[in-house]
Design an enzyme around this catalytic site. Sequence first.
Site, PDB file in Angstrom:
ATOM      1  CE  LYS A  96      -3.986  -2.049   2.227  1.00 20.93           C
ATOM      2  NZ  LYS A  96      -3.549  -3.407   1.827  1.00 20.93           N
ATOM      3  CG  ASP A 130      -2.919  -4.003  -1.808  1.00 22.71           C
ATOM      4  OD1 ASP A 130      -2.922  -4.798  -2.759  1.00 22.71           O
ATOM      5  OD2 ASP A 130      -2.661  -4.342  -0.642  1.00 22.71           O
ATOM      6  CG  MET A 131      -7.524   1.841  -5.207  1.00 22.08           C
ATOM      7  SD  MET A 131      -6.258   3.078  -5.658  1.00 22.08           S
ATOM      8  CE  MET A 131      -5.944   2.622  -7.360  1.00 22.08           C
ATOM      9  CD  GLN A 159     -10.795   0.794  -4.303  1.00 23.37           C
ATOM     10  OE1 GLN A 159     -10.929   1.931  -4.760  1.00 23.37           O
ATOM     11  NE2 GLN A 159     -10.319   0.574  -3.092  1.00 23.37           N
ATOM     12  NE  ARG A 180      -5.080  -7.845  -6.081  1.00 22.16           N
ATOM     13  CZ  ARG A 180      -4.304  -7.321  -5.116  1.00 22.16           C
ATOM     14  NH1 ARG A 180      -4.692  -6.253  -4.435  1.00 22.16           N
ATOM     15  NH2 ARG A 180      -3.138  -7.843  -4.868  1.00 22.16           N
ATOM     16  N   GLY A 184     -14.003  -3.426  -3.665  1.00 23.89           N
ATOM     17  CA  GLY A 184     -13.653  -2.256  -2.844  1.00 23.89           C
ATOM     18  C   GLY A 184     -14.046  -2.485  -1.397  1.00 23.89           C
ATOM     19  CG  HIS A 223     -13.695 -14.117  -1.586  1.00 21.49           C
ATOM     20  ND1 HIS A 223     -13.545 -12.801  -1.237  1.00 21.49           N
ATOM     21  CD2 HIS A 223     -12.484 -14.688  -1.429  1.00 21.49           C
ATOM     22  CE1 HIS A 223     -12.307 -12.574  -0.878  1.00 21.49           C
ATOM     23  NE2 HIS A 223     -11.629 -13.693  -0.989  1.00 21.49           N
TER      24      HIS A 223
HETATM   25  C1  LIG Z   1      -6.860 -10.811  -3.737  1.00 24.10           C
HETATM   26  C2  LIG Z   1      -7.670  -9.651  -3.248  1.00 24.10           C
HETATM   27  C3  LIG Z   1      -7.087  -8.417  -3.156  1.00 24.10           C
HETATM   28  C4  LIG Z   1      -7.839  -7.315  -2.727  1.00 24.10           C
HETATM   29  N1  LIG Z   1      -7.281  -6.063  -2.764  1.00 24.10           N
HETATM   30  C5  LIG Z   1      -8.038  -4.995  -2.455  1.00 24.10           C
HETATM   31  C6  LIG Z   1      -7.557  -3.668  -2.614  1.00 24.10           C
HETATM   32  O1  LIG Z   1      -6.406  -3.432  -3.037  1.00 24.10           O
HETATM   33  N2  LIG Z   1      -8.368  -2.633  -2.278  1.00 24.10           N
HETATM   34  C7  LIG Z   1      -9.658  -2.837  -1.819  1.00 24.10           C
HETATM   35  O2  LIG Z   1     -10.368  -1.863  -1.565  1.00 24.10           O
HETATM   36  N3  LIG Z   1     -10.137  -4.085  -1.658  1.00 24.10           N
HETATM   37  C8  LIG Z   1      -9.377  -5.163  -1.956  1.00 24.10           C
HETATM   38  N4  LIG Z   1      -9.890  -6.417  -1.821  1.00 24.10           N
HETATM   39  C9  LIG Z   1     -11.160  -6.613  -1.069  1.00 24.10           C
HETATM   40  C10 LIG Z   1     -12.372  -6.489  -1.974  1.00 24.10           C
HETATM   41  O3  LIG Z   1     -12.518  -5.160  -2.413  1.00 24.10           O
HETATM   42  C11 LIG Z   1     -13.662  -6.918  -1.250  1.00 24.10           C
HETATM   43  O4  LIG Z   1     -13.859  -6.111  -0.125  1.00 24.10           O
HETATM   44  C12 LIG Z   1     -13.686  -8.365  -0.816  1.00 24.10           C
HETATM   45  O5  LIG Z   1     -13.007  -9.182  -1.710  1.00 24.10           O
HETATM   46  C13 LIG Z   1     -15.129  -8.877  -0.719  1.00 24.10           C
HETATM   47  O6  LIG Z   1     -15.747  -8.782  -1.975  1.00 24.10           O
HETATM   48  P1  LIG Z   1     -16.168 -10.045  -2.853  1.00 24.10           P
HETATM   49  O7  LIG Z   1     -15.791  -9.777  -4.264  1.00 24.10           O
HETATM   50  O8  LIG Z   1     -15.630 -11.288  -2.295  1.00 24.10           O
HETATM   51  O9  LIG Z   1     -17.759 -10.011  -2.869  1.00 24.10           O
HETATM   52  P2  LIG Z   1     -18.848  -9.913  -1.722  1.00 24.10           P
HETATM   53  O10 LIG Z   1     -20.132  -9.684  -2.426  1.00 24.10           O
HETATM   54  O11 LIG Z   1     -18.435  -8.966  -0.659  1.00 24.10           O
HETATM   55  O12 LIG Z   1     -18.814 -11.374  -1.095  1.00 24.10           O
HETATM   56  C14 LIG Z   1     -19.211 -12.525  -1.843  1.00 24.10           C
HETATM   57  C15 LIG Z   1     -19.098 -13.731  -0.929  1.00 24.10           C
HETATM   58  O13 LIG Z   1     -17.737 -13.963  -0.584  1.00 24.10           O
HETATM   59  C16 LIG Z   1     -17.602 -14.378   0.756  1.00 24.10           C
HETATM   60  N5  LIG Z   1     -16.810 -13.372   1.482  1.00 24.10           N
HETATM   61  C17 LIG Z   1     -16.437 -12.155   1.057  1.00 24.10           C
HETATM   62  N6  LIG Z   1     -15.667 -11.537   1.981  1.00 24.10           N
HETATM   63  C18 LIG Z   1     -15.587 -12.381   3.015  1.00 24.10           C
HETATM   64  C19 LIG Z   1     -14.922 -12.334   4.269  1.00 24.10           C
HETATM   65  N7  LIG Z   1     -14.209 -11.274   4.656  1.00 24.10           N
HETATM   66  N8  LIG Z   1     -15.039 -13.392   5.090  1.00 24.10           N
HETATM   67  C20 LIG Z   1     -15.756 -14.490   4.734  1.00 24.10           C
HETATM   68  N9  LIG Z   1     -16.387 -14.595   3.549  1.00 24.10           N
HETATM   69  C21 LIG Z   1     -16.309 -13.564   2.704  1.00 24.10           C
HETATM   70  C22 LIG Z   1     -19.005 -14.509   1.294  1.00 24.10           C
HETATM   71  O14 LIG Z   1     -19.413 -15.850   1.086  1.00 24.10           O
HETATM   72  C23 LIG Z   1     -19.794 -13.561   0.428  1.00 24.10           C
HETATM   73  O15 LIG Z   1     -21.161 -13.901   0.356  1.00 24.10           O
HETATM   74  C24 LIG Z   1      -9.181  -7.510  -2.308  1.00 24.10           C
HETATM   75  C25 LIG Z   1      -9.782  -8.766  -2.414  1.00 24.10           C
HETATM   76  C26 LIG Z   1      -9.060  -9.828  -2.894  1.00 24.10           C
HETATM   77  C27 LIG Z   1      -9.736 -11.151  -3.031  1.00 24.10           C
END
Ligand SMILES: Cc1cc2nc3c(=O)[nH]c(=O)nc-3n(C[C@H](O)[C@H](O)[C@H](O)COP(=O)(O)OP(=O)(O)OC[C@H]3O[C@@H](n4cnc5c(N)ncnc54)[C@H](O)[C@@H]3O)c2cc1C
Length: 304
Positions: A96, A130-131, A159, A180, A184, A223
């Site tokens: 970061k 990272d953002m 994001q 990536r 967000g 995820h």
């Molecule tokens: C490799 C990677 C790098 C990232 N880098 C950044 C970044 O640089 N800047 C930034 O702002 N964000 C970053 N993120 C975080 C991202 O922005 C989301 O906040 C996070 O990934 C949850 O979003 P989602 O796409 O999984 O979808 P969501 O709709 O939030 O979640 C979908 C499903 O995933 C599962 N899930 C999601 N999060 C969790 C958790 N914490 N614990 C348990 N289960 C969970 C649940 O089953 C949920 O129903 C990153 C995420 C990943 C995977």
Amino acid sequence: MIRATLLKLSESSRFAHWVTSNDTTRRMARRFVAGETLDEAIAAARACNSVGMYTSLDYLGENVATVADAQRARDAYLEIFDRINEERLHANVSCKLTQLGLDLSTEFCEGLLLSIVERAASYENFLRVDMESSVYTERTIEIVKRVRARNPAVGTVIQSYLYRSESDVQGLLAYGCRIRLCKGAYKESDEVAYARKKDVDGNYIRLMQMLLGSGFYHAIATHDPRMIAQTIRFAANKQITKDDFEFQMLYGVRTDLQRQLIKDGYRLRIYIPFGKDWFPYFMRRLAERPANLAFFLRNFLRSR
Ligand SMILES: Cc1cc2nc3c(=O)[nH]c(=O)nc-3n(C[C@H](O)[C@H](O)[C@H](O)COP(=O)(O)OP(=O)(O)OC[C@H]3O[C@@H](n4cnc5c(N)ncnc54)[C@H](O)[C@@H]3O)c2cc1C
């Protein structure tokens, strides 16, 4: 409401002290954080590699307040690249910019970033910036573009909750920058970001299609089974192969989905955070899913 409260608390140093000095919360954080030392992160990366997953190591820390702290973070990143090379790991690195002094000076931060990117390039490796919150988006993108013009071993993150992201993707693609895509993780106002999940997801799919159609190697970080299914469908329709992009997920999150993607032959990279400054990262993970907070509170109350 819960998400906003947790994200607000993630900025409180008193709450941070309370959480990080408590044994129960320290144990719970280990679900999302590989450990406090580089050795522990290396062991986690090795375990991921052994089952076919790539990794990205993140030395936790953000918003440093002194030049010395930023320089220490730079040194830690140089050492991480050295160790990855020595240990022959399939790993790159994420960092970061506020950990490299972005709050102190743009030029200073850019200089530290360039030195880390040069070390990455010397091993034919890669650094992902990272953002962070939208206060930093413009500066982060401009710094990454300038550093990338000098050394291409750097990429960044977009994001999908931000309105500006489509235009940022276009700008970064013009530089051939590897991106990536994530949804967000910060608390943002509706002046800059979509508030409804439906809109964040819709933008995610639009941006995913722009990235996969661009011909550069990008990362789809989520995820969310729906986002993953849409990505797989779009790639298949456009004859984009499984080696043309990678999925990314966070350490400790949806390990069932992680295994499934590997089984189906997709590239998957696990983001492995480590270090002593795990509090804000941990709070963002709690905020992402109400069930995590319930788990946290249950365990905490049981321990009293
Ligand atoms: C490799 C990677 C790098 C990232 N880098 C950044 C970044 O640089 N800047 C930034 O702002 N964000 C970053 N993120 C975080 C991202 O922005 C989301 O906040 C996070 O990934 C949850 O979003 P989602 O796409 O999984 O979808 P969501 O709709 O939030 O979640 C979908 C499903 O995933 C599962 N899930 C999601 N999060 C969790 C958790 N914490 N614990 C348990 N289960 C969970 C649940 O089953 C949920 O129903 C990153 C995420 C990943 C995977």
